[in-house]
Each structure stands twice: as C-alpha cells, then as structure tokens.
Design an enzyme around this catalytic site. Structure first.
Site, PDB file in Angstrom:
ATOM      1  N   CYS A  18       0.856  -1.179   0.000  1.00 42.69           N
ATOM      2  CA  CYS A  18       0.000   0.000   0.000  1.00 42.69           C
ATOM      3  C   CYS A  18       0.897   1.236   0.000  1.00 42.69           C
ATOM      4  CB  CYS A  18      -0.906   0.001   1.228  1.00 42.69           C
ATOM      5  SG  CYS A  18       0.009   0.091   2.789  1.00 42.69           S
ATOM      6  N   GLU A 132       1.067  -0.515  16.436  1.00 44.73           N
ATOM      7  CA  GLU A 132       0.176   0.595  16.101  1.00 44.73           C
ATOM      8  C   GLU A 132      -0.731   0.925  17.282  1.00 44.73           C
ATOM      9  OE1 GLU A 132      -3.666   1.707  13.390  1.00 44.73           O
ATOM     10  OE2 GLU A 132      -2.275   0.230  12.543  1.00 44.73           O
ATOM     11  N   THR A 170      -5.835   0.495  12.192  1.00 43.21           N
ATOM     12  CA  THR A 170      -6.128   0.659  10.755  1.00 43.21           C
ATOM     13  C   THR A 170      -6.129  -0.646   9.975  1.00 43.21           C
ATOM     14  OG1 THR A 170      -3.797   1.040  10.201  1.00 43.21           O
ATOM     15  CG2 THR A 170      -5.131   2.979  10.760  1.00 43.21           C
ATOM     16  N   SER A 228       2.290  -9.815  10.509  1.00 43.81           N
ATOM     17  CA  SER A 228       1.525  -8.816   9.776  1.00 43.81           C
ATOM     18  C   SER A 228       0.038  -8.931  10.104  1.00 43.81           C
ATOM     19  CB  SER A 228       1.732  -8.997   8.265  1.00 43.81           C
ATOM     20  OG  SER A 228       0.783  -8.253   7.525  1.00 43.81           O
TER      21      SER A 228
END
EC number: 1.17.7.4
Length: 333
Positions: A18, A132, A170, A228
């Site tokens: 991305c 995150e 996210t 991930s």
C-alpha cells in the site's frame, strides 16, 4: 496435466504494498543513500521478513528500544507509529528522527489529540501488543480503553459517557470492527465515531478483493509474514468465506499436498508483502503444475504519500527502484 493438480492461479486485485508501506520503505532507502549506513529503525519498518532482511543488507539496524543508539544518529520510526513518550525520548537522546508513520495512522493520532483537548475519553478497537495500538494509546496518559473482541465491550468503565469517542487500529478485519462497533454503540449510544472509518483504504480493498476471490477459487494462498496484522486478517477472511487458506512468508513454505484436487488457486498478499514474493510463489506453483495465471478485475490504487522533509536526493532522483517497489498492477506474471 493431471486433473488432481492446479490448472489456474487467480491473482487478487489489489494485493501487496500500500502507499503507507511503500513510503516507509522509501524513507529508509533514501536515508541510507543520503546519509550512509548505519541507519537505525525503531521496530520493523513494516511487518515483512523479506523487506526487513533486504534493508538490513543495505545497512539498516532494527532496534526495539532507543537505548544504546549513539547521540546524533539517525533513527526512523516505523510505519506503525509511536507513543509521545518515545518521541520525547528521541529528542532527549539527541537523535535525528525521520518519521515513517503511515499518514492514515497519524490521522488517528491527530484526532485523539484534538478530542482529548475537548475532554473526550476513547475506546480503541485493536489488538493488544501491536505496535500501532501501543503508539495510538501512547498519545495520551490514560483515557483510552482497548477493546479486542465483543467480550471486552461490557468491561469498559469510562469515567463519563457524555464525551466518549471511538478509534480503531487501521489494519483490522472490516467485518469484525463493524460488529464490535455496533456493540459499543448499543452500550454507549452517544459515542462519537470517526467521520471516515479508521480502517485504511488498502486494508478494506484487499479484504474486499479476497471476498470476490474466494468465489472463483478452491483454495487461497496469502503471502505475508506471521507478524503482519493485515495479512492475518486476509487469511482469516478467506477461511471465514469457507475456502481452505494458507499463509506463507515465501515460496519455500508451500507444500505440494495443499494443491492436490485444487484446480483453481487464489493468490493475494498483505499490504506489507512485496510483489517479488508473489511472483516467486507463482513460479513455485508452475513447477508443481503448468498453470495459467490471470488477474481478477479490481481496484487500481494510485495513492502516494509525501516524504518527510530532509530526504531529497541530488537532482531529486529517486532511489534505485528495487524489486521491493514493483506494484502489483505493473507485475507481469
């Protein structure tokens, strides 16, 4: 060709890198070109083994803490974002920081800071221990309550409910987040939700693509590392859709037994997995069976985020575009 072996590989579109991941990797590569090795990177720049090893070979040093980094050194914060305390520690240690936090994560941080000044407390949907989540919760000293699943919703005990806001990691499952959000809304009707959902466009696009992919294939392979989050959500989604699915970090992890009786194989990649790994998986499947390869119709992503100041190269030339930066739509199976 044996009917018991694959006959076609169907590639998800979109898949792989991305804009936030591409930007983060480019920040490290540009820093290495401009300043030379070593460049310190706090945490894995993105959660992919191949990417991390490639950057290590170029001179990046990955660290879990800032302790021991020589004063004046360059340190890059990973795409996942960091707490305010870590930002302050870097300043106190005299480090030169380039922040590779994904702008979509930064958007969440900015929203938290803005609403906190207005007296809001927060509920965050996310996975405990993910960098995150640690970075977002570290924007405030308290006042953010983590919800990982439906069972956590009833455990929340905010100090007040008039000013309560919702944020999310996210890279979550869109479906899971929607379900948990509904439960939070039912318990706290006045909760303030983001104007636009926090789950990033790339995460949603890849999940939408997998939903379409599972209707066309008998098995799905997800290219991505175990660390991930977004790759794991793709794996879970494929299985939830009733399709056998496996995740591999590289083509070497493929097992011949998976392909028996599977005529059509679906292939996708998490947002931190480079296209070169997808192509290596295709080549490995071709060794098992002489498959044809086609790409399903889907969204073409062209978003690009600006780089931090101070990384301009002579003549504004871009770093040599390695296999890490090949886009899915540009790949030739």
């Amino acid at each position: 060709m044996s009917v018991n072996l694959p006959q076609e590989v169907v590639l998800a579109q979109p898949r792989g890198f991305c804009a936030g991941v591409d930007r983060a990797i480019e920040i490290v590569e540009r820093a290495l070109i401009k300043f030379g090795a070593p460049i310190y990177v706090r945490h894995e720049i993105v959660h992919n083994t191949y990417v991390v090893n490639d950057l290590k070979a170029k001179g990046a040093i990955f660290v879990d803490t800032l302790e021991g980094i020589p004063e004046g050194s360059i340190v890059i914060f990973s795409a996942h974002g960091v707490s305010r305390a870590l930002q302050q520690e870097a300043v106190e240690r005299g480090l030169k920081v380039y922040d590779a936090t994904c702008p979509l994560v930064t958007k969440v941080h900015v929203e938290v800071a803005k609403l906190a000044r207005e007296g809001y407390e927060f509920i965050m949907i996310g996975h405990a221990g993910h960098p995150e989540v640690e970075g977002t919760m570290g924007q405030l000293e308290g006042g953010i309550y983590l919800v990982q699943d439906l069972s956590d919703v009833n455990k929340i005990q905010p100090r007040q409910t008039e000013k309560l806001a919702l944020v999310t990691q996210t890279t979550l499952s869109v479906d899971d987040a929607r379900e948990i959000t509904a439960a939070i809304r039912a318990r706290f009707p006045a909760v303030r939700e983001p104007k636009q959902q926090d789950i990033c466009y790339a995460t949603q696009n890849r999940q939408d693509a997998v939903k379409l992919l599972t209707r066309q294939v008998q098995m799905v392979i997800v290219v991505g590392s175990q660390t991930s989050s977004n790759s794991n959500r793709l794996l879970e989604l494929a299985k939830r859709m009733g399709t056998p699915a496996y995740m591999v970090d590289s083509a070497s992890e493929l097992q011949d037994a998976w392909f028996k009786g599977m005529a059509r194989i679906g292939l996708t990649a998490g947002a931190s997995a480079p296209e070169i790994l997808v192509q290596q998986v295709i080549e490995r499947i071709k060794q098992i069976s002489g498959v044809t390869v086609r790409t399903m119709d889907g969204v073409t992503e062209d978003m690009r985020f600006p780089l931090p100041k101070g990384l301009k190269l002579e003549g504004d030339a871009e770093p040599e575009r390695s296999a890490l930066h090949v886009r899915a739509q540009d790949a030739q199976p």
